[in-house]
Write a protein that holds these residues in place. Structure first.
Motif, PDB file in Angstrom:
ATOM      1  N   SER A  55       0.828  -1.197   0.000  1.00  0.00           N
ATOM      2  CA  SER A  55       0.000   0.000   0.000  1.00  0.00           C
ATOM      3  C   SER A  55       0.869   1.256   0.000  1.00  0.00           C
ATOM      4  O   SER A  55       0.558   2.243  -0.675  1.00  0.00           O
ATOM      5  CB  SER A  55      -0.946  -0.009   1.202  1.00  0.00           C
ATOM      6  OG  SER A  55      -1.877   1.040   1.099  1.00  0.00           O
ATOM      7  N   ASP A  58       2.023   2.111  -3.451  1.00  0.00           N
ATOM      8  CA  ASP A  58       0.911   2.738  -4.186  1.00  0.00           C
ATOM      9  C   ASP A  58       0.782   4.204  -3.813  1.00  0.00           C
ATOM     10  O   ASP A  58       0.697   5.084  -4.681  1.00  0.00           O
ATOM     11  CB  ASP A  58      -0.431   2.071  -3.847  1.00  0.00           C
ATOM     12  CG  ASP A  58      -0.568   0.657  -4.325  1.00  0.00           C
ATOM     13  OD1 ASP A  58       0.166   0.252  -5.234  1.00  0.00           O
ATOM     14  OD2 ASP A  58      -1.440  -0.051  -3.765  1.00  0.00           O
ATOM     15  N   TYR A  96      -2.630   4.889   8.362  1.00  0.00           N
ATOM     16  CA  TYR A  96      -1.759   5.719   7.538  1.00  0.00           C
ATOM     17  C   TYR A  96      -1.514   7.030   8.277  1.00  0.00           C
ATOM     18  O   TYR A  96      -2.472   7.705   8.653  1.00  0.00           O
ATOM     19  CB  TYR A  96      -2.430   6.025   6.190  1.00  0.00           C
ATOM     20  CG  TYR A  96      -2.712   4.800   5.359  1.00  0.00           C
ATOM     21  CD1 TYR A  96      -1.843   4.412   4.344  1.00  0.00           C
ATOM     22  CD2 TYR A  96      -3.858   4.030   5.580  1.00  0.00           C
ATOM     23  CE1 TYR A  96      -2.107   3.293   3.569  1.00  0.00           C
ATOM     24  CE2 TYR A  96      -4.120   2.910   4.814  1.00  0.00           C
ATOM     25  CZ  TYR A  96      -3.244   2.552   3.815  1.00  0.00           C
ATOM     26  OH  TYR A  96      -3.497   1.440   3.049  1.00  0.00           O
ATOM     27  N   SER A 115      -5.428   3.148  -3.194  1.00  0.00           N
ATOM     28  CA  SER A 115      -4.615   1.988  -2.823  1.00  0.00           C
ATOM     29  C   SER A 115      -5.477   0.921  -2.170  1.00  0.00           C
ATOM     30  O   SER A 115      -5.413  -0.265  -2.537  1.00  0.00           O
ATOM     31  CB  SER A 115      -3.485   2.396  -1.882  1.00  0.00           C
ATOM     32  OG  SER A 115      -2.768   1.257  -1.460  1.00  0.00           O
ATOM     33  N   ILE A 116      -6.297   1.322  -1.217  1.00  0.00           N
ATOM     34  CA  ILE A 116      -7.131   0.393  -0.449  1.00  0.00           C
ATOM     35  C   ILE A 116      -8.133  -0.331  -1.352  1.00  0.00           C
ATOM     36  O   ILE A 116      -8.314  -1.544  -1.257  1.00  0.00           O
ATOM     37  CB  ILE A 116      -7.885   1.147   0.666  1.00  0.00           C
ATOM     38  CG1 ILE A 116      -6.907   1.631   1.729  1.00  0.00           C
ATOM     39  CG2 ILE A 116      -8.984   0.287   1.277  1.00  0.00           C
ATOM     40  CD1 ILE A 116      -7.511   2.633   2.707  1.00  0.00           C
ATOM     41  N   CYS A 120      -3.836  -2.130  -4.268  1.00  0.00           N
ATOM     42  CA  CYS A 120      -3.016  -2.967  -3.399  1.00  0.00           C
ATOM     43  C   CYS A 120      -3.490  -4.418  -3.414  1.00  0.00           C
ATOM     44  O   CYS A 120      -4.466  -4.788  -2.761  1.00  0.00           O
ATOM     45  CB  CYS A 120      -2.991  -2.428  -1.966  1.00  0.00           C
ATOM     46  SG  CYS A 120      -1.920  -3.409  -0.889  1.00  0.00           S
ATOM     47  N   MET A 123      -3.498  -6.187   0.025  1.00  0.00           N
ATOM     48  CA  MET A 123      -4.682  -5.883   0.833  1.00  0.00           C
ATOM     49  C   MET A 123      -5.861  -6.734   0.374  1.00  0.00           C
ATOM     50  O   MET A 123      -6.627  -7.245   1.200  1.00  0.00           O
ATOM     51  CB  MET A 123      -5.030  -4.396   0.757  1.00  0.00           C
ATOM     52  CG  MET A 123      -6.086  -4.026   1.765  1.00  0.00           C
ATOM     53  SD  MET A 123      -6.257  -2.278   2.129  1.00  0.00           S
ATOM     54  CE  MET A 123      -4.633  -1.774   2.540  1.00  0.00           C
ATOM     55  N   THR A 134      -9.175   0.400   8.044  1.00  0.00           N
ATOM     56  CA  THR A 134      -8.176   1.413   7.729  1.00  0.00           C
ATOM     57  C   THR A 134      -8.560   2.767   8.313  1.00  0.00           C
ATOM     58  O   THR A 134      -9.743   3.050   8.519  1.00  0.00           O
ATOM     59  CB  THR A 134      -8.002   1.559   6.201  1.00  0.00           C
ATOM     60  OG1 THR A 134      -9.248   1.984   5.634  1.00  0.00           O
ATOM     61  CG2 THR A 134      -7.578   0.242   5.564  1.00  0.00           C
TER      62      THR A 134
END
Length: 141
Positions: A55, A58, A96, A115-116, A120, A123, A134
């Motif tokens: 992640s 990314d 993050y 990314s999430i 990713c 993930m 997250t």
């Protein structure tokens, strides 16, 4: 179809050295309580590191493309293991943390969400066996 192959070689006691497709190596070990020397990464901890690294790559790449400046960035991943064997992560928290005086929070949130939700792959693999939660945190310097 893309394939990745790693070779993991037993060194001594509970230590292994594992390579990756780029030729880099990592030392794998376990705690003294489990018979190791505690001088390498444990396999389960490496999974959490892989999630953060995937992640993180990314996020940094997308921030560069969007010309978003940050002073510092870290990802803290915490995994909760099941009580019974085989123990695996049933819940994973990915936090993050961005630090800077003039953070563009809207663009950073967009990048993290990309990314999430889209990029990713690690993930996505975690989602097959764990609940992934997250959060994004902003810190002033």
């Amino acid at each position: 179809m893309t394939q990745h192959t790693v070779t993991t070689v037993w060194k001594e006691n509970m230590q292994f050295v594992s390579d990756n497709p780029l030729g880099h190596t990592v030392l794998i070990d376990t705690t003294k309580e489990n018979g190791g020397d505690n001088c390498g990464l444990s396999p389960k901890a490496m999974m959490l590191s892989s999630l953060a690294g995937c992640s993180g790559l990314d996020v940094v790449s997308l921030l560069k493309k969007m010309r978003v400046e940050i002073e510092d960035f870290k990802i803290v991943v915490t995994g909760e293991l099941t009580e019974e064997h085989p123990k695996y992560y049933h819940t994973v928290f990915v936090d993050y943390h961005f630090t800077g005086d003039n953070l563009n929070e809207e663009k950073i949130e967009k990048v993290v969400n990309l990314s999430i939700e889209k990029y990713c792959g690690v993930m996505e693999m975690f989602r097959k066996f764990a609940t992934v939660k997250t959060a994004t945190h902003f810190h002033k310097k």
